[in-house]
Design a protein around this motif. Sequence first.
Motif, PDB file in Angstrom:
ATOM      1  N   CYS A   6     -16.777 -30.772  65.365  1.00  0.00           N
ATOM      2  CA  CYS A   6     -16.250 -29.918  64.301  1.00  0.00           C
ATOM      3  C   CYS A   6     -15.069 -30.630  63.639  1.00  0.00           C
ATOM      4  O   CYS A   6     -14.172 -31.124  64.327  1.00  0.00           O
ATOM      5  N   CYS A   9     -11.686 -28.250  64.411  1.00  0.00           N
ATOM      6  CA  CYS A   9     -11.063 -28.092  65.726  1.00  0.00           C
ATOM      7  C   CYS A   9     -11.501 -29.163  66.725  1.00  0.00           C
ATOM      8  O   CYS A   9     -11.028 -29.178  67.855  1.00  0.00           O
ATOM      9  N   CYS A  20     -19.437 -23.815  63.909  1.00  0.00           N
ATOM     10  CA  CYS A  20     -18.737 -24.146  65.147  1.00  0.00           C
ATOM     11  C   CYS A  20     -18.542 -22.870  65.971  1.00  0.00           C
ATOM     12  O   CYS A  20     -17.997 -21.883  65.469  1.00  0.00           O
ATOM     13  N   SER A  22     -16.478 -22.345  68.194  1.00  0.00           N
ATOM     14  CA  SER A  22     -15.070 -22.163  68.521  1.00  0.00           C
ATOM     15  C   SER A  22     -14.287 -21.591  67.341  1.00  0.00           C
ATOM     16  O   SER A  22     -13.480 -20.677  67.504  1.00  0.00           O
ATOM     17  N   CYS A  23     -14.529 -22.118  66.109  1.00  0.00           N
ATOM     18  CA  CYS A  23     -13.689 -21.710  64.975  1.00  0.00           C
ATOM     19  C   CYS A  23     -14.480 -21.269  63.750  1.00  0.00           C
ATOM     20  O   CYS A  23     -13.897 -20.803  62.773  1.00  0.00           O
ATOM     21  N   CYS A  25     -16.135 -23.095  61.594  1.00  0.00           N
ATOM     22  CA  CYS A  25     -16.264 -24.110  60.554  1.00  0.00           C
ATOM     23  C   CYS A  25     -17.726 -24.599  60.479  1.00  0.00           C
ATOM     24  O   CYS A  25     -18.448 -24.567  61.465  1.00  0.00           O
TER      25      CYS A  25
HETATM   26 ZN   LIG Z   1     -14.402 -25.782  65.180  1.00  0.00          ZN
END
Ligand SMILES: [Zn+2]
Length: 98
Positions: A6, A9, A20, A22-23, A25
């Motif tokens: 990503c 992050c 992503c 996690s975030c 994106c």
């Molecule tokens: Zn990310």
Amino acid sequence: MNGFACVACAQVDFPRRLLCPSCGCDEFIEVEACKGRVEDVTALHHRAGKAGEDIAYIATVLTQAGPRVIARLERLLAPGTVVSLRVESDGAIVGSSD
Ligand SMILES: [Zn+2]
């Protein structure tokens, strides 16, 4: 084989995701993930009654880039063994020791 990092992050996933996890994106860059360490190995016996033949070794491999992948091993390898990973034309990931 490559993992996908990503750009926001830096979390690395394989295979590539739309977003992503996690975030959120949606931009990734490819990073090299061609080596990893065997964590667990499972022997798959394809045919009942033919023990010792056509056994496939399937391993969980922690790649150096971060993601875990499921790979077929060319032979039985102990957990902890470092393997090189490649993607076959059918999409299967194969691990082999150097
Ligand atoms: Zn990310």
